[in-house]
Scaffold this active site. Structure first.
Site, mmCIF file in Angstrom:
data_model
loop_
_atom_site.group_PDB
_atom_site.id
_atom_site.type_symbol
_atom_site.label_atom_id
_atom_site.label_comp_id
_atom_site.label_asym_id
_atom_site.label_seq_id
_atom_site.Cartn_x
_atom_site.Cartn_y
_atom_site.Cartn_z
ATOM 1 N N TYR A 151 49.940 43.336 84.867
ATOM 2 C CA TYR A 151 48.593 42.754 84.888
ATOM 3 C C TYR A 151 47.508 43.737 84.451
ATOM 4 C CZ TYR A 151 50.343 38.506 87.062
ATOM 5 O OH TYR A 151 51.007 37.337 87.305
ATOM 6 N N LYS A 181 64.234 44.124 86.386
ATOM 7 C CA LYS A 181 64.985 43.616 85.234
ATOM 8 C C LYS A 181 65.386 44.853 84.440
ATOM 9 C CE LYS A 181 66.740 40.475 82.560
ATOM 10 N NZ LYS A 181 67.976 39.758 82.973
ATOM 11 N N ASP A 236 66.145 37.254 87.229
ATOM 12 C CA ASP A 236 66.825 35.995 86.919
ATOM 13 C C ASP A 236 67.804 35.627 88.024
ATOM 14 O OD1 ASP A 236 68.010 38.340 86.005
ATOM 15 O OD2 ASP A 236 69.187 37.360 84.452
ATOM 16 N N ASP A 287 54.438 37.562 91.643
ATOM 17 C CA ASP A 287 53.676 36.326 91.423
ATOM 18 C C ASP A 287 54.643 35.142 91.267
ATOM 19 O OD1 ASP A 287 51.611 34.594 90.898
ATOM 20 O OD2 ASP A 287 51.061 35.461 88.968
ATOM 21 N N ASP A 343 55.524 31.839 94.202
ATOM 22 C CA ASP A 343 55.448 30.391 93.956
ATOM 23 C C ASP A 343 56.778 29.724 94.300
ATOM 24 O OD1 ASP A 343 52.889 30.843 92.855
ATOM 25 O OD2 ASP A 343 53.164 29.209 91.431
HETATM 26 N N1 GGG Z 1 44.440 31.106 95.290
HETATM 27 C C1 GGG Z 1 44.326 31.980 94.222
HETATM 28 C C2 GGG Z 1 44.544 31.327 92.873
HETATM 29 O O1 GGG Z 1 43.751 30.548 92.432
HETATM 30 N N2 GGG Z 1 45.634 31.673 92.262
HETATM 31 C C3 GGG Z 1 45.939 31.168 90.962
HETATM 32 C C4 GGG Z 1 46.553 32.165 90.071
HETATM 33 O O2 GGG Z 1 46.911 31.846 88.953
HETATM 34 N N3 GGG Z 1 46.712 33.374 90.511
HETATM 35 C C5 GGG Z 1 47.302 34.378 89.737
HETATM 36 C C6 GGG Z 1 47.592 35.583 90.544
HETATM 37 O O3 GGG Z 1 47.695 35.499 91.764
HETATM 38 O O4 GGG Z 1 47.747 36.652 89.967
#
Ligand code: GGG
Length: 352
Positions: A137, A187, A220, A244, A248
């Site tokens: 990032y 990785k 993976d 990240d 999710d």
């Molecule tokens: N609640 C935080 C939010 O809106 N996250 C959306 C997102 O794409 N975040 C990317 C990240 O956490 O780096």
């Protein structure tokens, strides 16, 4: 007299506003019954609508404005039909990097009463620790001949030994307080420089934590194992991008991404730490009152714990559990309640 805790709320876009109101309502209720901190919230109306008025998502000095607060709350950012996601996300990345919020802690657990998509219905309780200040990032790269046939993009990730070592240490320490298992995600078979550095740092730290069983997995394979056998994970640590992605996935396997809180911590407390639900702004359901506020509410639990208020923090977690056990829920977890309706149920159960 109680010290006044100053909180900055940046609800952002889409459902960020709705879940931000829920988070504030829970804090107000704890303040009202005398168990929570004496706090004051300042709201910042930054995001896509602010952009429409000012030509920027946040004011130029937004970091200076946030710096004096004790803690920060962010709802969600992004509304791709209004602005490119890279524009709306930038302030969040700047907060993490400028305030050195290097430890992103993202717990994911199942709740009795919340169905999960997995066949195996055993309870899950894991934490993704994401390196939050560098890695993939970092804004290092550029475009060459954009828009032409020669269009070319370079994007460089930066992994420093200092950055990697400090997040691994943080994750080892967290594992000592939990089930004493730490999985590093890399990785390194394909990316032979950066992720080998991660693995070397893990091997160097492991002897200092003999009680921790530590292993490593490629990203993976990790996605496969998190679906097929998620019970094997306790603390998972990885780079900015891998953390990240896996956070999710951890939301999906525990029932809904709407359930997951996160903390962006500066463990040394030189800067205010930031708390936010893991989910994004969900423009498709924004303004309909159907967003799940649990990720935001549990982010307040994490915030209170970090600020030194474990008792009211624990009440929030227990109230959410009792709501689900009583059959309350928003539509994403199979319930019928609105965002406000569910929040009221949580507030009604904060006494236990
Ligand atoms: N609640 C935080 C939010 O809106 N996250 C959306 C997102 O794409 N975040 C990317 C990240 O956490 O780096």
């Amino acid at each position: 007299m109680k010290k006044l805790t100053r909180l900055a709320f940046y609800p952002g876009d889409g459902i960020g506003r709705e879940v931000g109101e829920s988070a504030a309502a829970v804090l107000e209720a704890l303040k009202g019954d005398g168990s929570g901190p004496d706090f004051e919230i300042q709201w910042f109306d930054w995001g896509c609508d602010y952009y429409a008025r000012h030509g920027r998502v946040v004011p130029e000095n937004f970091l200076e404005q946030l710096r004096p607060f004790d803690a920060l709350f962010l709802g969600a950012v992004g509304w791709p039909e209004k602005l490119p996601d890279a524009v709306t996300l930038e302030p969040l990345i700047q907060m993490r990097q400028s305030f050195d919020l290097y430890a992103c802690v993202r717990p994911a657990r199942t709740f009795r009463g919340v169905p999960t998509p997995l066949r195996d219905e055993r309870a899950l309780d894991l934490v993704v620790v994401r390196e939050n200040s560098e890695g993939e990032y970092v804004d290092a790269g550029g475009r060459f001949h954009p828009g032409s046939d020669e269009d070319m993009a370079v994007q460089t990730a930066v992994h420093t030994r200092r950055g990697v070592t400090r997040i691994l240490k943080f994750a080892f320490e967290l594992a000592t307080k939990r089930r004493k298992k730490l999985t590093l995600i890399t990785k390194s078979n394909a990316q032979r420089h950066a992720y080998v550095l991660w693995e070397e740092a893990q091997a160097e730290l492991a002897p200092s934590y003999p009680e921790i069983a530590t292993n490593r997995m490629h990203i993976d394979a990790a996605t496969l194992h998190m679906v097929r056998d998620p019970g094997q994970f306790d603390v998972i640590v990885g780079s900015n991008l891998f953390g990240d992605i896996l956070s999710d996935l951890s939301g999906a396997i525990t029932g809904s991404l709407g359930l997951n809180p996160s903390s962006n911590l500066n463990p040394e407390r030189k800067f205010p730490s930031l708390f936010e639900p893991v989910h994004g702004s969900a423009p498709d359901i924004a303004g309909q009152g159907m967003a799940n506020p649990v990720g935001a509410i549990l982010s307040i639990e994490e915030m209170l714990r970090f600020l030194g208020h474990p008792e009211p923090a624990g009440r929030i977690g227990r109230a959410v559990e009792r709501c689900f056990e009583a059959g309350c829920g928003t539509p994403d977890v199979g319930g019928t309640l609105s965002t406000r309706g569910f929040t009221a149920e949580v507030v009604a159960r904060l006494d236990g």
